[in-house]
Design an enzyme around this catalytic site. Sequence first.
Site, short mmCIF file in Angstrom:
data_model
loop_
_atom_site.label_atom_id
_atom_site.label_comp_id
_atom_site.label_asym_id
_atom_site.label_seq_id
_atom_site.Cartn_x
_atom_site.Cartn_y
_atom_site.Cartn_z
CG ASP A 20 -2.17 0.94 1.09
OD1 ASP A 20 -2.25 1.34 -0.03
OD2 ASP A 20 -2.69 1.23 2.14
N GLY A 21 0.32 2.40 -0.54
CA GLY A 21 1.05 3.62 -0.65
C GLY A 21 1.46 4.02 -1.82
CG ASN A 22 1.95 1.92 -5.38
OD1 ASN A 22 2.78 1.43 -4.54
ND2 ASN A 22 1.38 0.70 -5.88
CD1 TRP A 25 7.30 6.93 -2.92
CD2 TRP A 25 6.57 6.92 -4.86
NE1 TRP A 25 8.35 6.93 -3.58
CE2 TRP A 25 8.12 6.93 -4.90
CE3 TRP A 25 6.18 7.19 -6.19
CZ2 TRP A 25 9.06 7.20 -5.92
CZ3 TRP A 25 6.91 7.40 -7.27
CH2 TRP A 25 8.40 7.22 -7.22
CG HIS A 37 -0.59 2.57 -9.24
ND1 HIS A 37 -0.70 1.73 -8.08
CD2 HIS A 37 -1.59 3.25 -9.65
CE1 HIS A 37 -1.98 2.25 -7.33
NE2 HIS A 37 -2.36 2.98 -8.39
CD GLU A 67 -13.37 -4.82 -0.93
OE1 GLU A 67 -12.35 -5.37 -1.50
OE2 GLU A 67 -14.35 -5.59 -0.61
CG ASN A 68 -8.09 -1.88 -4.86
OD1 ASN A 68 -7.14 -2.77 -4.71
ND2 ASN A 68 -8.14 -0.87 -4.17
NE ARG A 188 -2.75 -1.60 4.48
CZ ARG A 188 -4.14 -1.37 4.04
NH1 ARG A 188 -5.00 -2.39 4.72
NH2 ARG A 188 -4.74 -0.84 3.12
CB SER A 196 -7.92 -3.58 3.07
OG SER A 196 -7.65 -2.33 3.71
C1 IPE Z 1 -5.34 -2.71 -0.13
O1 IPE Z 1 -5.25 -1.40 -0.34
C2 IPE Z 1 -5.40 -3.31 -1.38
C3 IPE Z 1 -4.11 -3.61 -2.04
C4 IPE Z 1 -3.06 -3.18 -1.57
C5 IPE Z 1 -4.28 -4.22 -3.40
P1 IPE Z 1 -6.23 -0.14 -0.54
O2 IPE Z 1 -5.76 1.13 -0.55
O3 IPE Z 1 -7.30 -0.63 -1.67
O4 IPE Z 1 -6.75 -0.23 1.12
P2 IPE Z 1 -7.85 0.69 1.88
O5 IPE Z 1 -9.02 1.26 0.91
O6 IPE Z 1 -7.29 1.85 2.15
O7 IPE Z 1 -8.48 -0.02 2.94
C1 IPE Z 2 -1.61 0.23 -3.33
O1 IPE Z 2 -1.40 1.82 -3.34
C2 IPE Z 2 -1.87 -0.38 -4.77
C3 IPE Z 2 -3.27 -0.67 -4.89
C4 IPE Z 2 -4.29 -0.54 -3.95
C5 IPE Z 2 -3.78 -1.22 -6.07
P1 IPE Z 2 -2.45 2.65 -3.44
O2 IPE Z 2 -3.08 3.07 -4.70
O3 IPE Z 2 -3.68 2.23 -2.38
O4 IPE Z 2 -2.03 3.96 -2.46
P2 IPE Z 2 -2.42 4.87 -1.53
O5 IPE Z 2 -2.88 4.07 -0.51
O6 IPE Z 2 -3.49 5.57 -2.46
O7 IPE Z 2 -1.38 5.94 -1.27
MG MG Z 3 -4.24 2.30 -0.41
#
Ligand code: IPE
Ligand code: IPE
Ligand code: MG
Length: 245
Positions: A20-22, A25, A37, A67-68, A188, A196
């Site tokens: 998480d966090g792309n 970043w 990403h 959910e994504n 995480r 999640s």
């Molecule tokens: C969880 O991350 C799913 C993945 C890392 C693929 P999210 O960024 O989607 O989760 P929430 O919405 O913050 O809980």
């Molecule tokens: C994780 O990074 C990748 C996926 C969930 C696909 P995010 O895209 O959730 O990054 P943040 O949480 O918005 O920083």
């Molecule tokens: Mg995220």
Amino acid sequence: MSIKEQLNTNIPKHLAIIMDGNGRWAKSKGLLRALGHESGTKTVNRVVDACRDLGIEYLTLYAFSTENWNRPKLEVDTLMRLLVKSLKRELSNFIKGGIRLNVIGNIDALPKKAKEELLSVMEKTKDLDTVVLTLALSYGAREELVNTVQELAEKAKNNLISPHLITEDVIKEHLYTKNIPDVDLLIRTSGEQRISNFLLWQIAYAELYFTPVLWPDFKEEDLYEALLNYQQRERRFGKTSEQLS
Ligand code: IPE
Ligand code: IPE
Ligand code: MG
């Protein structure tokens, strides 16, 4: 002694990571989320190689949740395109490293190109056994449990199994992860402290490790630190400390 040298015993058999966090970043650098990403895929490659070097046998990465799908279409398309690109790029590395690709989730929901590339890489790596790399794609633990319940109900209806014989082992055999042991350590990144909808059944006794490091910044040293932390914990599985020693 380097951190890596201190890690030679008690390596988790199954490591799972919520990457998480792309997005944050990218935002912190004034870049588009897509670049976050893209940078995240480089972390994936480094972490896969580091796990192989450390002797971790099962690595499961949460790449895209059920959910994504609710994200903007442009972002979903970018993630799917990056998936295909990374698989094409990494195939030779998988073969060289003995890495078997596996997928959990509803892959029928993925675009045709992504599904085909996944199936092709899975086929080409099916006999490798140094690391089983499982990508969770269009994965949701609740959906996985719904599928399991439906399959078991269907079997019970057709007299293929009797309800009182539905044990924990039988349920495990019907999950997407049927050939994979329970998770030992779940990491995480990005500072969020939640699951999640990831592997709810399989993490029942996992050790949880949360780090504020954003996924594109996550380096080998951050992995070693998580493993060292894991090694300092006592996994009691309900017993007393005295019973363990
Ligand atoms: C969880 O991350 C799913 C993945 C890392 C693929 P999210 O960024 O989607 O989760 P929430 O919405 O913050 O809980
Ligand atoms: C994780 O990074 C990748 C996926 C969930 C696909 P995010 O895209 O959730 O990054 P943040 O949480 O918005 O920083
Ligand atoms: Mg995220």
